[in-house]
Design an enzyme around this catalytic site. Structure first.
Site, PDB file in Angstrom:
ATOM      1  N   GLU A 102       0.813  -1.204   0.000  1.00 34.51           N
ATOM      2  CA  GLU A 102       0.000   0.000   0.000  1.00 34.51           C
ATOM      3  C   GLU A 102       0.856   1.267   0.000  1.00 34.51           C
ATOM      4  O   GLU A 102       1.906   1.326   0.626  1.00 34.51           O
ATOM      5  CB  GLU A 102      -0.928  -0.010   1.217  1.00 34.51           C
ATOM      6  CG  GLU A 102      -1.935  -1.137   1.120  1.00 34.51           C
ATOM      7  CD  GLU A 102      -2.859  -1.240   2.319  1.00 34.51           C
ATOM      8  OE1 GLU A 102      -3.865  -1.940   2.177  1.00 34.51           O
ATOM      9  OE2 GLU A 102      -2.591  -0.641   3.364  1.00 34.51           O
ATOM     10  N   CYS A 115       3.397   8.521   1.237  1.00 33.42           N
ATOM     11  CA  CYS A 115       3.930   7.585   2.215  1.00 33.42           C
ATOM     12  C   CYS A 115       4.236   6.275   1.487  1.00 33.42           C
ATOM     13  O   CYS A 115       3.328   5.623   0.974  1.00 33.42           O
ATOM     14  CB  CYS A 115       2.892   7.387   3.321  1.00 33.42           C
ATOM     15  SG  CYS A 115       3.456   6.289   4.616  1.00 33.42           S
ATOM     16  N   CYS A 122       6.918  -6.895   7.488  1.00 33.63           N
ATOM     17  CA  CYS A 122       8.016  -6.336   8.276  1.00 33.63           C
ATOM     18  C   CYS A 122       8.441  -7.366   9.300  1.00 33.63           C
ATOM     19  O   CYS A 122       7.625  -8.119   9.815  1.00 33.63           O
ATOM     20  CB  CYS A 122       7.563  -5.058   8.976  1.00 33.63           C
ATOM     21  SG  CYS A 122       8.911  -4.176   9.808  1.00 33.63           S
ATOM     22  N   CYS A 126       6.902  -4.653  15.864  1.00 35.30           N
ATOM     23  CA  CYS A 126       6.464  -3.610  16.789  1.00 35.30           C
ATOM     24  C   CYS A 126       5.020  -3.935  17.175  1.00 35.30           C
ATOM     25  O   CYS A 126       4.187  -4.202  16.321  1.00 35.30           O
ATOM     26  CB  CYS A 126       6.554  -2.229  16.132  1.00 35.30           C
ATOM     27  SG  CYS A 126       8.250  -1.799  15.684  1.00 35.30           S
ATOM     28  N   CYS A 129       1.756  -2.126  15.626  1.00 38.93           N
ATOM     29  CA  CYS A 129       1.733  -1.850  14.188  1.00 38.93           C
ATOM     30  C   CYS A 129       1.047  -2.986  13.437  1.00 38.93           C
ATOM     31  O   CYS A 129       1.380  -4.154  13.622  1.00 38.93           O
ATOM     32  CB  CYS A 129       3.152  -1.656  13.667  1.00 38.93           C
ATOM     33  SG  CYS A 129       3.201  -1.298  11.896  1.00 38.93           S
ATOM     34  N   GLY A 175       7.062  -1.744   6.291  1.00 36.73           N
ATOM     35  CA  GLY A 175       8.435  -2.222   6.291  1.00 36.73           C
ATOM     36  C   GLY A 175       9.406  -1.315   7.012  1.00 36.73           C
ATOM     37  O   GLY A 175       9.099  -0.171   7.346  1.00 36.73           O
ATOM     38  N   GLU A 176      10.592  -1.854   7.261  1.00 39.04           N
ATOM     39  CA  GLU A 176      11.670  -1.080   7.882  1.00 39.04           C
ATOM     40  C   GLU A 176      12.669  -0.737   6.773  1.00 39.04           C
ATOM     41  O   GLU A 176      13.415  -1.609   6.296  1.00 39.04           O
ATOM     42  CB  GLU A 176      12.329  -1.913   8.997  1.00 39.04           C
ATOM     43  CG  GLU A 176      13.648  -1.372   9.508  1.00 39.04           C
ATOM     44  CD  GLU A 176      13.595   0.096   9.959  1.00 39.04           C
ATOM     45  OE1 GLU A 176      12.667   0.500  10.657  1.00 39.04           O
ATOM     46  OE2 GLU A 176      14.510   0.846   9.565  1.00 39.04           O
ATOM     47  N   SER A 207      12.132   6.923   7.786  1.00 39.94           N
ATOM     48  CA  SER A 207      11.739   6.661   9.170  1.00 39.94           C
ATOM     49  C   SER A 207      12.207   5.267   9.576  1.00 39.94           C
ATOM     50  O   SER A 207      11.984   4.297   8.859  1.00 39.94           O
ATOM     51  CB  SER A 207      10.217   6.752   9.289  1.00 39.94           C
ATOM     52  OG  SER A 207       9.803   6.436  10.598  1.00 39.94           O
ATOM     53  N   SER A 229      11.399   6.314  15.138  1.00 40.42           N
ATOM     54  CA  SER A 229      10.191   5.913  15.864  1.00 40.42           C
ATOM     55  C   SER A 229      10.576   5.561  17.288  1.00 40.42           C
ATOM     56  O   SER A 229      11.102   4.490  17.546  1.00 40.42           O
ATOM     57  CB  SER A 229       9.553   4.712  15.163  1.00 40.42           C
ATOM     58  OG  SER A 229       9.113   5.109  13.881  1.00 40.42           O
ATOM     59  N   LEU A 230      10.304   6.472  18.194  1.00 37.37           N
ATOM     60  CA  LEU A 230      10.775   6.296  19.569  1.00 37.37           C
ATOM     61  C   LEU A 230       9.716   5.628  20.448  1.00 37.37           C
ATOM     62  O   LEU A 230       9.943   4.555  20.993  1.00 37.37           O
ATOM     63  CB  LEU A 230      11.184   7.667  20.126  1.00 37.37           C
ATOM     64  CG  LEU A 230      12.000   7.662  21.399  1.00 37.37           C
ATOM     65  CD1 LEU A 230      13.348   6.976  21.200  1.00 37.37           C
ATOM     66  CD2 LEU A 230      12.213   9.094  21.892  1.00 37.37           C
ATOM     67  N   ASN A 314      -3.502   4.597  15.935  1.00 40.48           N
ATOM     68  CA  ASN A 314      -4.579   4.241  15.012  1.00 40.48           C
ATOM     69  C   ASN A 314      -4.910   2.765  15.186  1.00 40.48           C
ATOM     70  O   ASN A 314      -4.052   1.916  14.972  1.00 40.48           O
ATOM     71  CB  ASN A 314      -4.139   4.491  13.566  1.00 40.48           C
ATOM     72  CG  ASN A 314      -3.977   5.965  13.293  1.00 40.48           C
ATOM     73  OD1 ASN A 314      -4.880   6.759  13.527  1.00 40.48           O
ATOM     74  ND2 ASN A 314      -2.805   6.358  12.816  1.00 40.48           N
ATOM     75  N   CYS A 357      -1.253   5.906   9.717  1.00 42.65           N
ATOM     76  CA  CYS A 357      -0.004   5.289  10.179  1.00 42.65           C
ATOM     77  C   CYS A 357      -0.300   3.970  10.867  1.00 42.65           C
ATOM     78  O   CYS A 357      -1.160   3.900  11.736  1.00 42.65           O
ATOM     79  CB  CYS A 357       0.673   6.144  11.239  1.00 42.65           C
ATOM     80  SG  CYS A 357       1.158   7.741  10.703  1.00 42.65           S
TER      81      CYS A 357
HETATM   82  N1  SAH Z   1       9.638   0.855  10.151  1.00 44.59           N
HETATM   83  C1  SAH Z   1       9.677   2.283  10.071  1.00 44.59           C
HETATM   84  C2  SAH Z   1       8.667   2.904   9.132  1.00 44.59           C
HETATM   85  C3  SAH Z   1       7.233   2.389   9.202  1.00 44.59           C
HETATM   86  S1  SAH Z   1       6.182   2.901  10.498  1.00 44.59           S
HETATM   87  C4  SAH Z   1       9.556   2.883  11.448  1.00 44.59           C
HETATM   88  O1  SAH Z   1       9.355   2.148  12.391  1.00 44.59           O
HETATM   89  O2  SAH Z   1       9.727   4.080  11.595  1.00 44.59           O
HETATM   90  C5  SAH Z   1       5.772   4.564  10.280  1.00 44.59           C
HETATM   91  C6  SAH Z   1       5.339   5.225  11.590  1.00 44.59           C
HETATM   92  O3  SAH Z   1       4.018   4.825  12.000  1.00 44.59           O
HETATM   93  C7  SAH Z   1       6.237   4.836  12.736  1.00 44.59           C
HETATM   94  O4  SAH Z   1       6.545   5.931  13.539  1.00 44.59           O
HETATM   95  C8  SAH Z   1       5.401   3.831  13.479  1.00 44.59           C
HETATM   96  O5  SAH Z   1       5.823   3.663  14.758  1.00 44.59           O
HETATM   97  C9  SAH Z   1       4.022   4.449  13.358  1.00 44.59           C
HETATM   98  N2  SAH Z   1       2.937   3.506  13.655  1.00 44.59           N
HETATM   99  C10 SAH Z   1       2.942   2.183  13.496  1.00 44.59           C
HETATM  100  N3  SAH Z   1       1.777   1.646  13.868  1.00 44.59           N
HETATM  101  C11 SAH Z   1       1.000   2.656  14.275  1.00 44.59           C
HETATM  102  C12 SAH Z   1      -0.343   2.742  14.738  1.00 44.59           C
HETATM  103  N4  SAH Z   1      -1.117   1.666  14.850  1.00 44.59           N
HETATM  104  N5  SAH Z   1      -0.828   3.958  15.047  1.00 44.59           N
HETATM  105  C13 SAH Z   1      -0.067   5.055  14.895  1.00 44.59           C
HETATM  106  N6  SAH Z   1       1.199   5.041  14.448  1.00 44.59           N
HETATM  107  C14 SAH Z   1       1.731   3.847  14.148  1.00 44.59           C
END
Ligand code: SAH
Length: 390
Positions: A102, A115, A122, A126, A129, A175-176, A207, A229-230, A314, A357
């Site tokens: 997507e 985006c 991935c 996390c 996600c 993905g990362e 990111s 992504s902290l 989300n 996101c």
């Molecule tokens: N792997 C990379 C890029 C993909 S995620 C990364 O981790 O940065 C893109 C952003 O969306 C990241 O900051 C991730 O933490 C955030 N994200 C993932 N799942 C989410 C969710 N359910 N709600 C809001 N943000 C989310």
């Protein structure tokens, strides 16, 4: 002109896989052609969205025949696309017979952000996600990554240097990106090339969940903006949310960010913080985050070296996390503001089409039905959810 033997057994080169350097090399070594021809073809592909060599009218017949024999321009197939009521647009793109990913376009007042995904699935797992729930399938090729930009730019009728409706790219899709390093770097180079999409370095953002060694490698080869992504400012909580933290804990991650920012002289780094109800949204979490960000500024001796982006969680089917209520989000934001840090809350966009996101999932083999059922279910629940204040 050099004769080039045509060997039908060799697979055709997808020209979408090549950045300027690769294209010049392919033209010189495989086709025996001059460099400016390579530039011409990049313009046909990325500025005019032409994929059929016969339509590239300023290339001679002989060259067109050579290209036909050795090359192709294979773009991702749009399997499904869906506009959101807020102008967001999502594409489901077929990458091969089995996999689809997507891509989401998010228009805003004076910019348009795409985006882009870097992998099918991935591997990082996390916990909050949606992409993680499908596991890791494979890396995307350069063609499949830049192909997402191609599809969106063509849709937007984007004419480089004139009507910039696609102004920013964020590698924040599925993905990362740092685990698919070479292909992502090459694709980002086409995004920033005048022969490609002509985006400024600052307007291409990668990111990462915190692949420390790859952040250093990226600093050596690229000038893109970095987002990290902290989601938590202490190791116990971050490891729970982002398992990669076990391998690269916060202190190491922050040092890699310091090195990246130092190399980019004066550029800030964005720290993304997804707010999850009762998990990381409490005042002590805000204070902890404020402290970590201040330390970062101090290390760089620069105010606002660390930017914070707050993303209300989300939801997606099956998740155990929830979005905090608006008052809690505001309280968190206020505490950061009081510490002297601007921390915009990212407005939820496209959530009526599952494009926000962390909601991107694409399709892996037999997920087609689940996705369709899920969309149907959401539609029957009636349109977009409530936006958090920006
Ligand atoms: N792997 C990379 C890029 C993909 S995620 C990364 O981790 O940065 C893109 C952003 O969306 C990241 O900051 C991730 O933490 C955030 N994200 C993932 N799942 C989410 C969710 N359910 N709600 C809001 N943000 C989310």
């Amino acid at each position: 002109m050099t004769e080039v033997a045509i060997d039908a057994t060799v697979a055709k080169q997808n020209l979408l896989d090549l950045d300027r350097e690769g294209m010049e090399r392919f033209f010189a070594e495989t086709l025996g052609e001059k460099r400016f021809r390579a530039h011409q073809i990049m313009k046909w592909i990325h500025h005019r969205y032409v994929t059929d060599f016969n339509d590239m009218t300023d290339l001679g017949k002989v060259l067109r025949a050579k290209l036909e024999a050795h090359a192709e321009v294979r773009v991702p197939q749009v399997q499904f696309e869906k506009p959101s009521t807020d102008g967001t647009h999502k594409w489901l793109l077929a990458m091969d017979g089995k996999n689809a990913i997507e891509t989401v376009y998010i228009p805003d007042k004076n910019r348009g952000t795409l985006c882009v995904s870097s992998q099918v699935g991935c591997a990082l797992n996390c916990q909050f996600c949606s992409t993680a729930t499908q596991g890791f399938n494979r890396n995307l090729s350069t063609a499949e990554i830049i192909g997402q930009v191609w599809v969106a730019a063509r849709h937007l009728g984007n004419v480089p240097h004139k009507q910039r409706r696609l102004t920013n790219v964020v590698m924040m899709g599925m993905g990362e990106p740092l685990m698919n390093f070479d292909n992502v770097v090459r694709a980002m180079s086409i995004m920033r090339d005048d022969l490609g999409y002509g985006l400024a370095n600052k307007r291409v953002t990668l990111s990462t969940a915190g692949m420390v060694p790859m952040i250093d490698k990226l600093a050596e080869v690229s000038d893109v903006s970095l987002a990290v992504s902290l989601h938590a400012a202490n190791d116990a909580l971050r490891t729970e949310l982002v398992p990669l933290n076990k391998k690269y804990p916060i202190a190491e991650l922050m040092e890699a960010c310091v090195r990246y920012a130092q190399r980019k002289r004066g550029e800030s780094i964005t720290f993304e913080y997804t707010l999850m109800r009762d998990v990381n949204d409490q005042p002590q979490h805000a204070r902890e985050l404020a402290r970590l960000m201040r330390e970062f500024d101090n290390r760089l001796q620069m105010k606002d070296a660390a930017k914070v982006n707050l993303i209300p969680f989300n939801p997606f089917p099956g998740t155990r996390y929830e979005r905090p209520d608006d008052a809690t989000i505001r309280r968190f934001q206020k505490l950061l503001n009081e510490s002297g840090r601007i921390a915009p809350v990212r407005r939820t966009r496209g959530d009526d089409i599952d494009a926000a996101c962390g909601q991107l999932k694409g399709q892996v083999a037999d997920r087609t039905r689940r996705q369709a059922e899920h969309l149907k279910r959401l539609e029957s629940q009636g349109g977009p959810g409530v936006d958090a204040a920006a």
